[in-house]
Design a protein around this motif. Structure first.
Motif, PDB file in Angstrom:
ATOM      1  N   TRP A  46       0.826  -1.221   0.000  1.00  0.00           N
ATOM      2  CA  TRP A  46       0.000   0.000   0.000  1.00  0.00           C
ATOM      3  C   TRP A  46       0.858   1.267   0.000  1.00  0.00           C
ATOM      4  CZ3 TRP A  46      -1.433  -4.426   2.628  1.00  0.00           C
ATOM      5  CH2 TRP A  46      -2.667  -4.982   2.249  1.00  0.00           C
ATOM      6  N   LYS A  47       2.135   1.120   0.249  1.00  0.00           N
ATOM      7  CA  LYS A  47       3.043   2.276   0.228  1.00  0.00           C
ATOM      8  C   LYS A  47       3.533   2.576  -1.178  1.00  0.00           C
ATOM      9  CE  LYS A  47       7.406   4.039   2.125  1.00  0.00           C
ATOM     10  NZ  LYS A  47       8.509   3.843   3.089  1.00  0.00           N
ATOM     11  N   TRP A  48       3.534   1.582  -2.036  1.00  0.00           N
ATOM     12  CA  TRP A  48       4.198   1.721  -3.329  1.00  0.00           C
ATOM     13  C   TRP A  48       3.621   2.814  -4.200  1.00  0.00           C
ATOM     14  CZ3 TRP A  48       4.718  -4.243  -4.589  1.00  0.00           C
ATOM     15  CH2 TRP A  48       5.605  -4.805  -3.662  1.00  0.00           C
ATOM     16  N   SER A  49       2.310   3.048  -4.137  1.00  0.00           N
ATOM     17  CA  SER A  49       1.714   4.087  -4.985  1.00  0.00           C
ATOM     18  C   SER A  49       2.161   5.491  -4.596  1.00  0.00           C
ATOM     19  CB  SER A  49       0.184   4.002  -4.948  1.00  0.00           C
ATOM     20  OG  SER A  49      -0.283   4.194  -3.633  1.00  0.00           O
ATOM     21  N   SER A  50       2.723   5.641  -3.393  1.00  0.00           N
ATOM     22  CA  SER A  50       3.268   6.943  -2.990  1.00  0.00           C
ATOM     23  C   SER A  50       4.591   7.236  -3.693  1.00  0.00           C
ATOM     24  CB  SER A  50       3.481   6.986  -1.474  1.00  0.00           C
ATOM     25  OG  SER A  50       4.545   6.128  -1.090  1.00  0.00           O
ATOM     26  N   LEU A  51       5.171   6.185  -4.312  1.00  0.00           N
ATOM     27  CA  LEU A  51       6.444   6.284  -5.038  1.00  0.00           C
ATOM     28  C   LEU A  51       7.623   6.598  -4.120  1.00  0.00           C
ATOM     29  CD1 LEU A  51       5.262   8.215  -8.234  1.00  0.00           C
ATOM     30  CD2 LEU A  51       5.211   5.756  -7.765  1.00  0.00           C
ATOM     31  N   GLU A  52       7.461   6.334  -2.831  1.00  0.00           N
ATOM     32  CA  GLU A  52       8.531   6.576  -1.862  1.00  0.00           C
ATOM     33  C   GLU A  52       9.257   5.282  -1.547  1.00  0.00           C
ATOM     34  OE1 GLU A  52       6.773   8.254   1.591  1.00  0.00           O
ATOM     35  OE2 GLU A  52       6.125  10.099   0.608  1.00  0.00           O
ATOM     36  N   ASN A  53      10.587   5.367  -1.451  1.00  0.00           N
ATOM     37  CA  ASN A  53      11.406   4.268  -0.958  1.00  0.00           C
ATOM     38  C   ASN A  53      12.760   4.828  -0.549  1.00  0.00           C
ATOM     39  OD1 ASN A  53      13.265   4.131  -3.375  1.00  0.00           O
ATOM     40  ND2 ASN A  53      11.351   3.551  -4.391  1.00  0.00           N
ATOM     41  N   LYS A  54      13.512   4.056   0.184  1.00  0.00           N
ATOM     42  CA  LYS A  54      14.771   4.574   0.719  1.00  0.00           C
ATOM     43  C   LYS A  54      15.814   4.815  -0.363  1.00  0.00           C
ATOM     44  CE  LYS A  54      16.666   0.008   1.944  1.00  0.00           C
ATOM     45  NZ  LYS A  54      17.159  -0.846   3.058  1.00  0.00           N
ATOM     46  N   TRP A  55      15.602   4.245  -1.545  1.00  0.00           N
ATOM     47  CA  TRP A  55      16.535   4.471  -2.651  1.00  0.00           C
ATOM     48  C   TRP A  55      16.142   5.688  -3.481  1.00  0.00           C
ATOM     49  CZ3 TRP A  55      14.467  -0.348  -1.462  1.00  0.00           C
ATOM     50  CH2 TRP A  55      15.364  -1.262  -0.901  1.00  0.00           C
ATOM     51  N   GLU A  56      14.990   6.297  -3.145  1.00  0.00           N
ATOM     52  CA  GLU A  56      14.479   7.475  -3.865  1.00  0.00           C
ATOM     53  C   GLU A  56      14.366   7.204  -5.363  1.00  0.00           C
ATOM     54  OE1 GLU A  56      16.830  10.841  -2.842  1.00  0.00           O
ATOM     55  OE2 GLU A  56      16.244  10.813  -0.720  1.00  0.00           O
ATOM     56  N   SER A  57      13.823   6.027  -5.679  1.00  0.00           N
ATOM     57  CA  SER A  57      13.658   5.620  -7.073  1.00  0.00           C
ATOM     58  C   SER A  57      12.202   5.231  -7.323  1.00  0.00           C
ATOM     59  CB  SER A  57      14.582   4.437  -7.397  1.00  0.00           C
ATOM     60  OG  SER A  57      14.334   3.949  -8.698  1.00  0.00           O
ATOM     61  N   PRO A  58      11.370   6.142  -7.817  1.00  0.00           N
ATOM     62  CA  PRO A  58       9.957   5.813  -8.095  1.00  0.00           C
ATOM     63  C   PRO A  58       9.794   4.649  -9.055  1.00  0.00           C
ATOM     64  CG  PRO A  58      10.310   8.186  -8.178  1.00  0.00           C
ATOM     65  CD  PRO A  58      11.667   7.552  -8.101  1.00  0.00           C
ATOM     66  N   LEU A  59      10.749   4.512  -9.985  1.00  0.00           N
ATOM     67  CA  LEU A  59      10.660   3.427 -10.961  1.00  0.00           C
ATOM     68  C   LEU A  59      10.733   2.057 -10.283  1.00  0.00           C
ATOM     69  CD1 LEU A  59      10.426   2.691 -13.938  1.00  0.00           C
ATOM     70  CD2 LEU A  59      12.931   2.788 -14.089  1.00  0.00           C
ATOM     71  N   LEU A  60      11.456   1.982  -9.181  1.00  0.00           N
ATOM     72  CA  LEU A  60      11.540   0.725  -8.432  1.00  0.00           C
ATOM     73  C   LEU A  60      10.155   0.299  -7.944  1.00  0.00           C
ATOM     74  CD1 LEU A  60      13.142  -1.555  -7.090  1.00  0.00           C
ATOM     75  CD2 LEU A  60      13.546  -0.019  -5.150  1.00  0.00           C
ATOM     76  N   ASN A  61       9.373   1.248  -7.481  1.00  0.00           N
ATOM     77  CA  ASN A  61       8.014   0.944  -7.029  1.00  0.00           C
ATOM     78  C   ASN A  61       7.156   0.424  -8.177  1.00  0.00           C
ATOM     79  OD1 ASN A  61       9.154   2.375  -4.851  1.00  0.00           O
ATOM     80  ND2 ASN A  61       7.170   3.101  -4.190  1.00  0.00           N
TER      81      ASN A  61
END
Length: 236
Positions: free
Chosen positions: A196-211
């Motif tokens: 449910w976090k993935w649509s925010s496009l946030e991750n510790k690598w700061e890579s929206p494409l990863l999501n």
């Protein structure tokens, strides 16, 4: 056969409010910024070094919430079309396979959400131009903010459809959707593996494409799992 089933599914949802919901989601997201910029445009422009980027960030702050909530409502309504008329048995009595029925329902919801993302792109671009945020217009950024959340949310779509079609009580998928919406509110505090976090496009690598990559990959896994489970279950 699949094509015919998809056409039938679209005919079933005619006058059921699906298209209205598909429109209201992206319009509501941009409407929030119409109000926001209408009330304090000068203040907001002073806060940004890049007016377009700041505007897109503001639009995106509401997109994941609208996407997850929309998925929950559309998938539940899609399953309830059969539940209301107790037509699962009649549908599966036709010379069709369960997996093709499941695929047709997934395709319809996927198409509606894709169309909603297209509308979000158009509304975002149109209002950004109306605000005269300057040039160059970040078309790539608009595309990313419009479609990345949708692609990253595919696991949620697959999961919600799975729960909806196997549940005799549509309160269960609605409850699941509400819980998912709550997760979206707290997405910044969630670990990166929570779908449910993935649509925010946030991750510790700061890579929206990863999501997006994770969303498509895990979405396929959830879709196949849901289809196999639906295929082995007795008809409602």
């Amino acid at each position: 056969m699949i094509r015919n089933l998809i056409v039938i599914e679209f005919l079933k949802i005619k006058r059921k409010g699906f298209w209205l919901l598909t429109l209201l989601g992206p319009f509501g997201v941009v409407l929030m910024q119409m109000v926001n910029y209408g009330v304090r445009k000068d203040y907001l422009l002073k806060q940004s070094d890049n007016d377009w980027e700041y505007f897109l960030d503001n639009v995106h702050s509401f997109t994941p919430l609208a996407m997850i909530l929309g998925i929950a409502i559309l998938t539940s309504l899609m399953a309830s079309v059969e539940d209301e008329t107790s037509s699962w048995k009649q549908l599966l009595a036709l010379p069709v396979t369960k997996w093709s029925v499941y695929l047709s329902k997934f395709t319809v919801v996927f198409s509606l959400l894709f169309f909603s993302s297209c509308l979000l792109m158009i509304f975002t671009l149109g209002f950004g131009i109306f605000l005269d945020l300057g040039k160059p217009i970040p078309y790539r950024g608009i595309l990313q903010y419009s479609f990345y959340p949708f692609l990253a949310a595919l696991p949620v779509l697959a999961l919600q459809l799975w729960v909806a079609v196997v549940s005799q009580n549509q309160g269960i998928p609605i409850t699941t959707g509400i819980i998912g919406t709550i997760f979206v509110f707290w997405s910044s505090a969630l670990p990166d593996w929570v779908i449910w976090k993935w649509s925010s496009l946030e991750n510790k690598w700061e890579s929206p494409l990863l999501n997006v990559v994770l969303g498509i990959s895990v979405g396929i896994v959830f879709y196949v799992a849901g289809m196999l489970d639906f295929n082995r279950r007795d008809v409602k």
